[in-house]
Design a protein around this motif. Structure first.
Motif, mmCIF file in Angstrom:
data_model
loop_
_atom_site.group_PDB
_atom_site.id
_atom_site.type_symbol
_atom_site.label_atom_id
_atom_site.label_comp_id
_atom_site.label_asym_id
_atom_site.label_seq_id
_atom_site.Cartn_x
_atom_site.Cartn_y
_atom_site.Cartn_z
ATOM 1 N N HIS A 88 0.843 -1.191 0.000
ATOM 2 C CA HIS A 88 0.000 0.000 0.000
ATOM 3 C C HIS A 88 0.880 1.243 0.000
ATOM 4 O O HIS A 88 2.015 1.194 0.451
ATOM 5 C CB HIS A 88 -0.929 0.014 1.226
ATOM 6 N N LEU A 89 0.340 2.350 -0.465
ATOM 7 C CA LEU A 89 1.067 3.620 -0.421
ATOM 8 C C LEU A 89 0.252 4.749 0.193
ATOM 9 O O LEU A 89 0.736 5.484 1.031
ATOM 10 C CB LEU A 89 1.542 4.024 -1.834
ATOM 11 N N CYS A 90 -1.017 4.907 -0.212
ATOM 12 C CA CYS A 90 -1.785 6.029 0.324
ATOM 13 C C CYS A 90 -2.462 5.681 1.650
ATOM 14 O O CYS A 90 -2.975 6.548 2.332
ATOM 15 C CB CYS A 90 -2.799 6.551 -0.695
ATOM 16 N N PHE A 91 -2.454 4.403 2.010
ATOM 17 C CA PHE A 91 -3.019 4.004 3.298
ATOM 18 C C PHE A 91 -2.011 4.277 4.407
ATOM 19 O O PHE A 91 -0.815 4.032 4.268
ATOM 20 C CB PHE A 91 -3.365 2.503 3.293
ATOM 21 N N GLY B 149 -7.896 5.520 -0.572
ATOM 22 C CA GLY B 149 -8.273 4.725 -1.747
ATOM 23 C C GLY B 149 -7.833 5.278 -3.083
ATOM 24 O O GLY B 149 -8.507 5.060 -4.091
ATOM 25 N N SER B 150 -6.715 5.984 -3.142
ATOM 26 C CA SER B 150 -6.356 6.593 -4.424
ATOM 27 C C SER B 150 -5.256 5.870 -5.195
ATOM 28 O O SER B 150 -5.240 5.910 -6.411
ATOM 29 C CB SER B 150 -5.958 8.054 -4.218
ATOM 30 N N CYS B 151 -4.320 5.220 -4.514
ATOM 31 C CA CYS B 151 -3.166 4.679 -5.262
ATOM 32 C C CYS B 151 -3.454 3.326 -5.893
ATOM 33 O O CYS B 151 -2.820 2.957 -6.870
ATOM 34 C CB CYS B 151 -1.935 4.591 -4.358
ATOM 35 N N LYS B 152 -4.372 2.591 -5.317
ATOM 36 C CA LYS B 152 -4.792 1.270 -5.813
ATOM 37 C C LYS B 152 -3.696 0.200 -5.776
ATOM 38 O O LYS B 152 -3.858 -0.891 -6.333
ATOM 39 C CB LYS B 152 -5.369 1.355 -7.248
ATOM 40 N N CYS C 279 -2.980 -1.367 -3.292
ATOM 41 C CA CYS C 279 -3.475 -2.389 -2.368
ATOM 42 C C CYS C 279 -4.559 -3.256 -2.989
ATOM 43 O O CYS C 279 -5.256 -3.985 -2.286
ATOM 44 C CB CYS C 279 -4.048 -1.717 -1.129
ATOM 45 N N ALA D 150 -10.037 -2.063 -3.961
ATOM 46 C CA ALA D 150 -8.966 -1.559 -3.104
ATOM 47 C C ALA D 150 -9.185 -2.122 -1.702
ATOM 48 O O ALA D 150 -10.232 -1.883 -1.091
ATOM 49 C CB ALA D 150 -8.992 -0.034 -3.079
ATOM 50 N N CYS E 199 -7.928 -1.265 1.032
ATOM 51 C CA CYS E 199 -7.925 -0.283 2.120
ATOM 52 C C CYS E 199 -9.272 0.406 2.284
ATOM 53 O O CYS E 199 -9.502 1.067 3.291
ATOM 54 C CB CYS E 199 -6.821 0.753 1.918
#
Ligand code: SF4
Ligand code: SF4
Ligand code: FES
Lengths: 258, 183
Positions: free
Chosen positions: A42-45, A53-56, A58, A68, A70
């Motif tokens: 994950h990155l944006c979590f 929920g923006s980077c996807k 995850c 996603a 997260c």
């Protein structure tokens, strides 16, 4: 394959790659998985903030559909796939897009070795950005006496925005533009960081997963090669860091950013 | 397998817009070079001083593309090498030289050779022997197909050794944690 974890009696469970994951009502798939000791890239979590929920990165498959993890609520008897070659490839491509869109010169980046984007890329065995690079022009903001902003590395995760507004109460950062022109801006009439109330002890200073928000005069305190993810892969670092911490339980939902 | 003398694999190497750090890292594999030389022989390479690349099994390219000659040499490698490897941060992503990509090439040349601090009686070099700079620095895969990427600035000797021994053994090279580095 099923792996019985010691679980508090009465908690509902779902399956993650065949492992039984207990969850508290209100938890997401990501929160419950991490709490049970299973890493999903994950990155944006960030465990202290409400999911974004923006980077996807995850992305998992739940009952056959890609979602996603997260932002997907855990529910009894979900069948979640995560560590499959299909999902690894998908995550890899998303990470390669992030490298392609920005300017990531790791050898000269102070974040190298502590950077989550880089560490997730290592985890996914990303060997190149694959796509033809864009090399966008993104000037730095060095106006603040103690902080440097290098926008070249921003992945638009909004963690600094969330931290600055929810924890620091300062709203220093925001996103502007759409699509490929979307970018991080500084909330000041001049657009310069020096004209905000950002201070070095703000939460917004410590949440950036990459190397955008840098403290000045702190370079290379730890040598390259001896940093967090040089020692251990991000999957191990994340799981041991979160061990024993409740993540996203009902009483903890407000993203108080401790 | 019977002890038939195995034909050595022919390997070419070159440094384009790089600093030779990756080649230094190849030398850093130290005495393992001797073992390596039982399996390979060098074609064009700074180690042999052969000037053009002939038919090869493996081509290893350090550095990205910052001028017309770099592109020419890269195409020569692609035409001659069965397997082409981008070695190091510059070959893989443009690296440090690509940090000029947001600047105008004319401004760059003028600042460096005419108006920069301490420049006296400067002029922009225009000898016909000098290859023309490209307006942007490119990673190799922007111009030709690359078969394998070996990142690092430079990749460590151990990473290079692991990569080459995997490749020579017919395995897909795999670095894994500790050897895979972008810095
Ligand atoms: S932010 Fe991370 S990925 Fe980007 S250059 Fe810095 S270390 Fe590399
Ligand atoms: S500056 Fe960092 S924390 Fe803020 S949006 Fe960009 S990547 Fe996220
Ligand atoms: S971590 Fe889930 S979308 Fe970014």
């Amino acid at each position: 394959m099923s792996d019985k974890l010691p679980q508090p009696a009465g908690l509902p469970i779902f399956l993650l790659d065949g492992h039984e994951i207990p969850f508290q009502p209100g938890q997401t798939v990501m929160q419950a998985a991490l709490e049970a000791g299973f890493y999903i890239p994950h990155l944006c979590f960030h465990e202290e903030f409400k999911p974004h929920g923006s980077c996807k990165v995850c992305t998992v498959k739940v009952n056959g559909r890609t979602v996603a993890s997260c932002t997907t609520a855990a529910a009894a008897d979900l069948d979640v796939e995560s560590e499959t070659s299909e999902l690894r490839d998908l995550r890899k491509t998303l990470v390669q897009f992030l490298f392609t869109e920005g300017n990531h010169f790791c050898p000269s980046c102070e974040q190298s070795g502590n950077c989550k984007l880089q560490a997730v890329a290592y985890e996914l065995d990303v060997l190149s950005a694959h796509f033809n690079p864009i090399f966008p022009d993104r000037p730095l903001d060095a106006s603040h006496p103690d902080v440097l902003l290098d926008f070249n590395r921003c992945i638009l995760c909004e963690l600094c925005i969330r931290a600055s507004s929810e924890v620091d109460g300062k709203d220093v950062f925001a996103l502007a533009g759409r699509g490929i022109t979307k970018h991080l801006i500084v909330n000041a009439e001049s657009g310069r960081l020096a004209d905000t109330k950002l201070a070095v002890n703000d939460k917004a200073m410590s949440v950036c997963p990459v190397g955008v928000i840098q403290r000045k005069r702190r370079g290379f305190a730890v040598p390259i090669g001896q940093r967090t993810y040089d020692q251990k892969p991000i999957s191990e670092v994340t799981i041991s860091r979160l061990q024993g911490h409740p993540i996203g339980h009902a009483e903890d939902q407000e993203g108080d950013g401790r | 397998m019977t002890a038939v003398a195995k034909k050595k694999l022919r390997v070419a190497t070159v440094s384009l817009a790089g600093c030779f750090g990756c080649h230094m890292s190849i030398l850093d594999i130290d005495e393992r070079l001797i073992e390596l030389l039982e399996h390979i022989e060098f074609d064009r390479s700074p180690l042999t001083d052969i000037k053009t690349c002939g038919p090869c099994d493996i081509g290893i390219v350090e550095g990205g593309l910052c001028n017309a000659e770099n592109v020419h040499v890269l195409r020569e490698f692609r035409q001659n090498c069965r397997i082409l490897v981008a070695m190091g941060a510059c070959a893989v992503g443009g690296g440090l030289p690509a940090q000029r990509n947001h600047l105008d090439i004319r401004d760059c040349l003028q600042t460096v050779y005419l108006t920069g601090m301490g420049v006296q009686r400067g002029f922009i070099p225009n000898d016909p022997e000098l290859p023309l700079p490209l307006d942007k620095v490119h990673p190799l895969h922007d111009v030709v197909k690359i078969d394998y990427f070996l990142p690092g600035c430079p990749p460590s000797a151990d990473a290079i050794w692991k990569f080459l021994t995997d490749l020579l053994a017919g395995r897909t090279p795999s670095l894994g944690h500790g050897l895979l580095h972008y810095d």
